[in-house]
Motif scaffolding. Structure first.
Motif, PDB file in Angstrom:
ATOM      1  N   ARG A 144      28.618  67.240 -14.000  1.00 43.10           N
ATOM      2  CA  ARG A 144      28.821  67.243 -15.450  1.00 43.10           C
ATOM      3  C   ARG A 144      29.371  65.907 -15.957  1.00 43.10           C
ATOM      4  O   ARG A 144      29.232  65.579 -17.126  1.00 43.10           O
ATOM      5  CB  ARG A 144      29.784  68.353 -15.844  1.00 43.10           C
ATOM      6  N   GLU A 145      29.993  65.158 -15.073  1.00 39.73           N
ATOM      7  CA  GLU A 145      30.698  63.941 -15.479  1.00 39.73           C
ATOM      8  C   GLU A 145      29.782  62.745 -15.719  1.00 39.73           C
ATOM      9  O   GLU A 145      30.247  61.686 -16.152  1.00 39.73           O
ATOM     10  CB  GLU A 145      31.732  63.572 -14.409  1.00 39.73           C
ATOM     11  N   GLY A 168      28.767  74.703 -23.309  1.00 39.36           N
ATOM     12  CA  GLY A 168      29.636  75.657 -22.636  1.00 39.36           C
ATOM     13  C   GLY A 168      30.861  75.008 -22.028  1.00 39.36           C
ATOM     14  O   GLY A 168      31.245  73.888 -22.374  1.00 39.36           O
ATOM     15  N   ALA A 169      31.483  75.722 -21.110  1.00 39.22           N
ATOM     16  CA  ALA A 169      32.760  75.294 -20.536  1.00 39.22           C
ATOM     17  C   ALA A 169      32.587  74.099 -19.613  1.00 39.22           C
ATOM     18  O   ALA A 169      31.561  73.941 -18.957  1.00 39.22           O
ATOM     19  CB  ALA A 169      33.397  76.452 -19.776  1.00 39.22           C
ATOM     20  N   LEU A 170      33.619  73.270 -19.585  1.00 34.04           N
ATOM     21  CA  LEU A 170      33.701  72.143 -18.655  1.00 34.04           C
ATOM     22  C   LEU A 170      34.850  72.388 -17.685  1.00 34.04           C
ATOM     23  O   LEU A 170      35.928  72.807 -18.092  1.00 34.04           O
ATOM     24  CB  LEU A 170      33.976  70.840 -19.402  1.00 34.04           C
ATOM     25  N   CYS A 171      34.620  72.132 -16.410  1.00 37.22           N
ATOM     26  CA  CYS A 171      35.713  72.141 -15.440  1.00 37.22           C
ATOM     27  C   CYS A 171      36.483  70.823 -15.551  1.00 37.22           C
ATOM     28  O   CYS A 171      35.896  69.785 -15.827  1.00 37.22           O
ATOM     29  CB  CYS A 171      35.178  72.298 -14.023  1.00 37.22           C
ATOM     30  N   THR A 222      40.118  71.555 -20.599  1.00 38.36           N
ATOM     31  CA  THR A 222      39.053  70.841 -21.301  1.00 38.36           C
ATOM     32  C   THR A 222      38.478  71.672 -22.436  1.00 38.36           C
ATOM     33  O   THR A 222      38.388  72.897 -22.351  1.00 38.36           O
ATOM     34  CB  THR A 222      37.916  70.488 -20.329  1.00 38.36           C
ATOM     35  N   LYS A 223      38.085  70.986 -23.490  1.00 31.32           N
ATOM     36  CA  LYS A 223      37.315  71.631 -24.552  1.00 31.32           C
ATOM     37  C   LYS A 223      35.945  72.036 -24.012  1.00 31.32           C
ATOM     38  O   LYS A 223      35.486  71.531 -22.988  1.00 31.32           O
ATOM     39  CB  LYS A 223      37.113  70.670 -25.729  1.00 31.32           C
ATOM     40  N   MET A 307      38.511  64.889 -25.380  1.00 26.27           N
ATOM     41  CA  MET A 307      37.743  65.870 -24.621  1.00 26.27           C
ATOM     42  C   MET A 307      38.614  67.055 -24.197  1.00 26.27           C
ATOM     43  O   MET A 307      38.099  68.030 -23.650  1.00 26.27           O
ATOM     44  CB  MET A 307      37.139  65.225 -23.370  1.00 26.27           C
ATOM     45  N   MET A 308      39.914  66.959 -24.466  1.00 24.32           N
ATOM     46  CA  MET A 308      40.854  67.948 -23.943  1.00 24.32           C
ATOM     47  C   MET A 308      41.362  68.894 -25.030  1.00 24.32           C
ATOM     48  O   MET A 308      41.576  68.496 -26.168  1.00 24.32           O
ATOM     49  CB  MET A 308      42.055  67.240 -23.300  1.00 24.32           C
TER      50      MET A 308
END
Length: 742
Positions: A144-145, A168-171, A222-223, A307-308
């Motif tokens: 994802r990064e 969607g969600a980010l780790c 993370t957002k 991003m957080m």
């Protein structure tokens, strides 16, 4: 411009799968009853999964099964083949995998099944992607990064399909490189049971000074990502499958998100030059779910505070009141009605001839004839009456999008004949579609033992020898630790991190230190970065071959990208896989042996019994050290203070008062969060040595000279000189050595 772009949706249940297809997904990814990274979703049993595969194909869609966890020997030997076999027969389109042992088994046992490399493999560049492509992997799900430029680079250098997350969600952590949930609570993300401790509050300190406040109490949270406005750039970068995250979310969420992305993917196809996103659609996505707003993931920025979700605001009651009508609207639009596929039909009715119905769906067709047409004695049947009867497709997966009826005047045909004609034709068409996906049974399953113990015959205990038992390596992060270990008898060799010598004189400084250590009788290995991104290997990779000639006898590899880069230079026989390059089962060991790699590190999530049963003739076991719990592209120092472009050590304090050291690694721009306590197997020497490992390792991270000397001396006494240690170091954990993971 290639516009064969797939919209890929999550499905945590059968209802969510239907909702995704109804809303416009081209494919879904879903978990079965075993081996999926979302163990707590409403995963499908065998009967429902086979039905789901058929539904996908009748819809002209695809279904990918998640087998994206690490498997233990008992699972891969006894369960995996039988688990996949019915889905392979049914026509499963692809399997998403993390474990290289799983990849190995599928390649051998199910050769027609497409393999997709999970984001859990943390593929960060073209060299790692090339390794997978050469193995026959069809698709890579990028980390994802990655930025758009990095994805474009992979696209240009390989022919592998690229799948990337768009919503969607980010780790917080690079996927597959997180042990936080595992070490804190025993719920392993690598086994699909992540407890998400990253979503909890933490205090962050640097040299005793707190960097965050109650308003920024969630530094790892993370957002969610939303890239609707970036779709053109993502597609132009070479992404061929746009992936939506959310297998733990409700069908309404799935349908709502899919419908919006479907709308804009179609708009882009129609008019790519005038792509614009309406605020109302962004608001819809926002209302469906968000964590303190959205970010656009890492596509345009390396990391950053915006991003957080540092506040972690909870859903308000007003929001809850608002979401229910929205969900009901989505349910009425996409979920309530039966999911059927539109087909074309032609019905011909002539006196003296059988009634003939021809059905067409794509390249498939079915035709049925039935006797029963008569001249009407009284009231003839009307075309309208015939059409109403024919369009009663009921529980069939098909419905008529177009039905041509050609019939003579003054005919009579019993409704029962029309019903039989319709049912039989629909049944034949369904069979024709599904038969096209069916596969023959592969060769019978071989004995599991034929895949195991590839590196040496016998058991780990039989490989145990006094000579091997005394090979004790030390891994350092600082020059102070190095000074202690280089003078210590009993330390066989030292792992030097390449970051210790980063700079324009990398080769000169590394070569000099290597020569000094060799003169002192120490072996030398280099520890490569935890994560390597495009262009960040320049200061070390081009020098590794020369350093091998200078006496460096191995390279500790922690990611697939570095392995690919070393393989391209013919150095794969110098590779030692670190614990994060998981070898949890014998199939994985055999896989790496085929790649020319004979040395690995015993995974940190195996327990004592599992390690004893494992083939360890080429393995190194970590006896001491703070385990890296998270490797993150985010930077606590930058997000809560400012980026100083210099290495910093921070600490996280959780609600229980535990302190987790955090290393800011600026050369490769990532953070390492270490466990609050070091793992120590000091008093377990006798039991550990029965596992027959080739060597052992002490990992020093945040220890000063005194702490390094004290710990190293005690392990040398216990593991090299055979002195019994009656007590452990003052504060420690056994990690998973006693408990393991589910």
């Amino acid at each position: 411009m290639d516009m064969d772009i797939e919209l890929l949706a999550p499905a945590g249940s059968y209802e969510a799968l239907e909702a995704a297809f109804s809303a416009g997904a081209d494919a879904v990814y879903i978990g079965g009853s075993q081996f999926g990274a979302r163990a707590y979703a409403d995963n499908l049993d065998e009967e429902k999964m086979c039905r789901a595969i058929d539904l996908a194909h009748l819809q002209g869609k695809k279904l990918y099964l998640t087998v994206n966890t690490l498997l233990k020997d008992s699972e891969i030997e006894e369960q995996l083949f039988r688990y996949l076999l019915p889905y392979y027969r049914e026509g499963l389109d692809g399997v998403i995998v993390q474990d290289f042992g799983v990849l190995e088994l599928i390649r051998e046992a199910f050769p027609l099944l497409h393999i997709h490399a999970s984001t859990q493999m943390a593929v960060t560049g073209a060299s790692g992607a090339r390794v997978l492509e050469e193995l026959g992997v069809k698709r890579v799900v990028t980390a994802r990064e990655l930025s758009l430029a990095e994805i474009s680079d992979i696209r240009k250098q390989t022919n592998i399909e690229i799948e990337s997350f768009v919503h969607g969600a980010l780790c917080y952590c690079y996927s597959g490189q997180c042990l936080m949930s595992s070490l804190i609570g025993g719920r392993s993300g690598n086994r699909g049971r992540c407890a998400q401790p990253c979503r909890l509050p933490y205090e962050v300190f640097e040299k005793g000074k707190r960097l965050n406040s109650d308003k920024t109490a969630y530094p790892l949270n993370t957002k969610d990502m939303c890239t609707l406005e970036l779709l053109p750039e993502i597609i132009r970068a070479g992404v061929t499958s746009l992936k939506i995250e959310g297998r733990m979310k409700k069908p309404e969420y799935t349908a709502g998100v899919v419908s919006v992305y479907r709308k804009y993917l179609d708009l882009y196809r129609e008019n790519p030059e005038n792509y614009q996103v309406q605020k109302a659609d962004l608001k819809l996505l926002f209302d469906l779910f968000n964590r303190d707003g959205f970010n656009q993931s890492y596509y345009l920025e390396r990391n950053g505070r915006d991003m957080m979700a540092l506040r972690n605001e909870k859903l308000t009651s007003d929001r809850q009141d608002h979401i229910q009508p929205l969900y009901q609207k989505i349910r009425d639009r996409w979920i309530s009605e039966k999911l059927q596929t539109g087909i074309d039909g032609r019905l011909k009715l002539e006196e003296g001839r059988p009634a003939r119905l021809t059905l067409v769906y794509g390249s498939f067709a079915a035709e049925v004839e039935k006797e029963g047409i008569q001249a009407a004695k009284n009231q003839p049947v009307t075309e309208e009456r015939v059409r109403v009867q024919m369009e009663k497709t009921g529980n069939s997966p098909f419905c008529f999008q177009k039905l041509e009826i050609e019939m003579e005047d003054r005919l009579f045909i019993p409704m029962q004949v029309l019903n039989e004609l319709r049912r039989e034709a629909l049944g034949r068409l369904e069979k024709a579609v599904l038969d096209a996906y069916r596969r023959d049974v592969p060769a019978p399953e071989r004995k599991a033992g034929s895949r195991m113990r590839g590196r040496a015959a016998g058991t780990g205990q039989e490989q145990d020898s006094g000579e091997k038992r005394r090979e004790l390596w030390g891994s350092v992060e600082t020059f102070a630790q190095l000074r202690v270990l280089e003078e210590m008898p009993g330390i066989y060799g030292i792992y030097l991190p390449v970051s210790l010598f980063a700079g324009v004189r990398f080769y000169e400084e590394t070569s000099k230190t290597t020569a000094d250590l060799l003169k002192k009788g120490k072996g030398v290995r280099l520890a490569l970065p935890h994560i390597t991104r495009a262009g960040e290997d320049g200061y070390y990779m081009e020098n590794l071959k020369k350093l091998a000639e200078d006496g460096v006898d191995g390279f500790l590899v922690r990611n697939l990208e570095d392995f690919g880069l070393l393989k391209e230079r013919g150095l794969e026989d110098k590779v030692i896989l670190d614990a994060g390059m998981y070898t949890m089962n014998g199939c994985a060991l055999q896989f790496w042996e085929k790649q020319g790699v004979f040395h690995d590190t015993v995974p940190l999530e195996l327990n004592q019994k599992e390690i004893r049963r494992r083939e360890n003739a080429g393995s190194e076991m970590i006896l001491y050290g703070r385990a890296p719990m998270m490797i993150s592209a985010q930077c606590l120092k930058k997000n809560l203070d400012r980026c100083t472009h210099s290495h910093a050590m921070l600490s996280l304090r959780d609600r229980m008062g535990k302190q987790f050291p955090v290393a800011c690694c600026c050369d490769s721009c990532y953070n390492v969060i270490y466990n609050s306590l070091p793992t120590s197997l000091l008093t377990e020497a006798e039991a550990v040595q029965k596992a027959g490992c080739a060597s052992y390792r002490l990992c020093f991270t945040v220890e000063d000279e005194k702490e390094t000397r004290s710990a190293a001396l005690r392990f040398v006494d216990a593991y090299v000189y055979g002195k019994k240690a009656d007590e452990e170091i003052s504060e420690y954990t056994r990690g998973h050595y006693k408990r393991g993971v589910e």
